[in-house]
Enzyme design. Structure first.
Site, PDB file in Angstrom:
ATOM      1  N   LYS A   5       0.827  -1.207   0.000  1.00  0.00           N
ATOM      2  CA  LYS A   5       0.000   0.000   0.000  1.00  0.00           C
ATOM      3  C   LYS A   5       0.860   1.255   0.000  1.00  0.00           C
ATOM      4  O   LYS A   5       1.893   1.326   0.688  1.00  0.00           O
ATOM      5  CB  LYS A   5      -0.912  -0.027   1.229  1.00  0.00           C
ATOM      6  CG  LYS A   5      -1.910   1.122   1.329  1.00  0.00           C
ATOM      7  CD  LYS A   5      -2.777   0.934   2.563  1.00  0.00           C
ATOM      8  CE  LYS A   5      -3.823   2.023   2.717  1.00  0.00           C
ATOM      9  NZ  LYS A   5      -4.698   1.796   3.898  1.00  0.00           N
ATOM     10  N   SER A  30      -9.167   2.071   2.780  1.00  0.00           N
ATOM     11  CA  SER A  30      -8.209   2.817   1.977  1.00  0.00           C
ATOM     12  C   SER A  30      -7.154   1.935   1.305  1.00  0.00           C
ATOM     13  O   SER A  30      -6.391   2.418   0.465  1.00  0.00           O
ATOM     14  CB  SER A  30      -7.501   3.874   2.848  1.00  0.00           C
ATOM     15  OG  SER A  30      -6.759   3.283   3.887  1.00  0.00           O
ATOM     16  N   SER A  68      -9.682  -0.145   7.026  1.00  0.00           N
ATOM     17  CA  SER A  68      -9.098  -0.013   5.694  1.00  0.00           C
ATOM     18  C   SER A  68      -8.435  -1.259   5.126  1.00  0.00           C
ATOM     19  O   SER A  68      -8.061  -1.278   3.957  1.00  0.00           O
ATOM     20  CB  SER A  68      -8.095   1.141   5.672  1.00  0.00           C
ATOM     21  OG  SER A  68      -8.771   2.372   5.809  1.00  0.00           O
TER      22      SER A  68
END
Length: 480
Positions: free
Chosen positions: A81, A156, A180
């Protein structure tokens, strides 16, 4: 052969590389070829690192040729990420203020994954600083859901979820400050695990005061594995868990054998099932799918299932205040705001009061106390992960659910309470809507009882396997 290995799990892939059936370089090239075909359709990776992946794969192959011991993840491709720091690789956090930022050191989780032999295909797209449940940011296109390209992946850890669902890699690192990891796992039909607070140390993310925006969410954020099987997540935990002096929140985990946890017997567990927390507007298909999935724990897995909820009520205002409290408001207000996401600008413009923050701290304590008291009667809680299936891109969230007008963040109501409490929580694929969209089921354990969450998740996976089902977009396309 390479397609089958990339479609399968990391444990099997690593075994083939350890055994010499394939080389790490062959796997890296196959993964990069697949990215070249599929990535333009889903935009999972904001910063691909093909040359680095081939270099790392070559290092694995040289080690094997010399007869050296290989790490447990040797040659296995992963996505990281874009909020998680990577030494020498651009880490933008989805913000124009960091569009050219290249960290000098890896996050602890990346450091450990690379030491175990994983190869990094690139950085996966995330919303700006992670302040959103979807994948939009000012720098890159929002990732598209492989199950339906016009729908959100959730966020996210948006790109990580999309990359896994598209079979670009079997492993991905995500982060979870309010859901997330679990949100995109649910929307993309993969497995996401938020371990207990402190199991996986963080540095520099959330901990380095030099980087406003990046250095937020200190007591809420978790780094977690995202995979297509529970066993692969357990393997990742065996690599990334354990204390580090750079993170004051990190804790020992000698009480857990991560690799064995998914095999534990769950018969006799007491499970509370809540389809709506007593107040949440939940899409009818989501409610039905998750209810049927939860009932299988009683009818087929030997657990005691009872409908109950801890009467938490709507704590979204508390969550928003805690996020603002743990943000470097002064530092973020000094960043250029011309390209900043509108919802971040709104947060920074708000005249926060000390009493708002102290009220939120007190309310968080109340939620934690409600949860531990509730869980004296239960080993696990099961809920929907999200109140809706994936919805169209370019929305923060639906404003009508089950015929009710709601706030645009209402669909996230099941996730953030367990960031308040730091309890272990996972999202497992529970089924599909009539239109073929994935639905996730959340499994939550007691404080520090990560092993039981993994065991319950794995038991359900054995009962209702999910990895064999691929998004039609890729299942029907010619293979590269």
């Amino acid at each position: 052969m390479f397609d089958d290995l990339l479609d399968g799990d990391a444990i099997a892939l690593a075994a083939h590389i350890h055994g010499g059936d394939v080389s790490a370089t062959e796997i890296a090239k196959a993964a990069l070829d697949r990215m070249a075909e599929r990535e333009p359709l889903i935009a999972a990776f904001c910063t691909p690192t093909p040359e680095l992946a081939l270099q790392q794969a070559a290092t694995v192959d040289r080690s094997r040729a010399r007869g050296e011991a290989l790490g447990p993840l040797a040659g296995v491709p992963m996505g990281v990420k874009d909020l998680i720091c990577t030494a020498g690789v651009k880490t933008t956090s989805g913000s124009a203020a960091y569009r050219d930022f290249i960290p000098q050191e890896d996050d602890i989780s990346v450091e450990r994954m690379l030491a175990a032999g994983a190869i990094m295909l690139g950085k996966t797209t995330a919303p700006e600083f992670g302040y959103s449940g979807v994948g939009h940011n000012p720098l890159f296109p929002a990732p598209r859901n492989p199950w339906h390209r016009e729908m959100t992946t959730g966020g996210s850890s948006a790109g990580s979820g999309a990359a896994l669902a598209a079979r670009l890699c079997p492993l991905a690192l995500g982060s979870d400050g309010g859901g997330s990891v679990r949100i995109p796992a649910a929307h993309c039909g993969v497995f996401g695990f938020k371990a207990s607070m402190g199991r996986v140390p963080l540095w520099p993310g959330c901990r380095d005061e030099r980087y406003p925006g990046v250095s937020s969410w200190e007591s809420l954020e978790h780094i977690g594995p995202m995979t297509r099987s529970v066993a692969d997540a357990a393997l990742m935990m065996s690599v990334i868990a354990g204390p580090d002096m750079r993170d004051r929140h990190s804790i020992p985990c000698g009480d857990i054998n991560w690799r064995e946890a998914p095999q534990r017997d769950i018969r006799g567990l007491r499970i509370a099932f809540s389809a709506d927390w007593g107040y949440v507007a939940v899409d009818g298909e989501v409610r039905d799918i998750v209810t049927r999935a939860a009932q299988r724990f009683a009818s087929e897995l030997g657990c005691e299932l009872e409908e109950a909820h801890p009467d938490l009520g709507d704590r979204s205002a508390t969550f928003a205040a805690l996020v603002a409290l743990e943000s470097d408001l002064s530092g973020m207000r000094s960043l250029p705001r011309e390209e900043m996401s509108p919802h971040l600008q709104a947060m920074l413009q708000q005249p926060w009061r000390a009493e708002t923050f102290t009220d939120a701290i007190a309310d968080r304590k109340a939620v934690v106390n409600q949860l531990w008291r509730f869980m004296q009667r239960y080993d696990l809680i099961i809920t929907p992960t999200l109140a809706t299936p994936p919805f169209p891109l370019n929305m923060q969230g639906p404003e009508i659910i089950a015929g009710r007008m709601v706030r645009s963040d209402h669909w996230l109501s099941f996730c953030y309470p367990f960031n308040f409490s730091g309890q272990p929580a996972a999202s497992v694929p529970a089924g599909f809507t009539a239109s073929g969209l994935p639905v996730g089921m959340q499994i939550v354990g007691r404080h520090l009882d990560d092993a039981t969450v993994l065991a319950a998740s794995a038991a359900f996976e054995r009962l209702q396997p999910w990895n064999a089902v691929q998004p039609p977009l890729f299942a029907t396309r010619e293979k590269p």
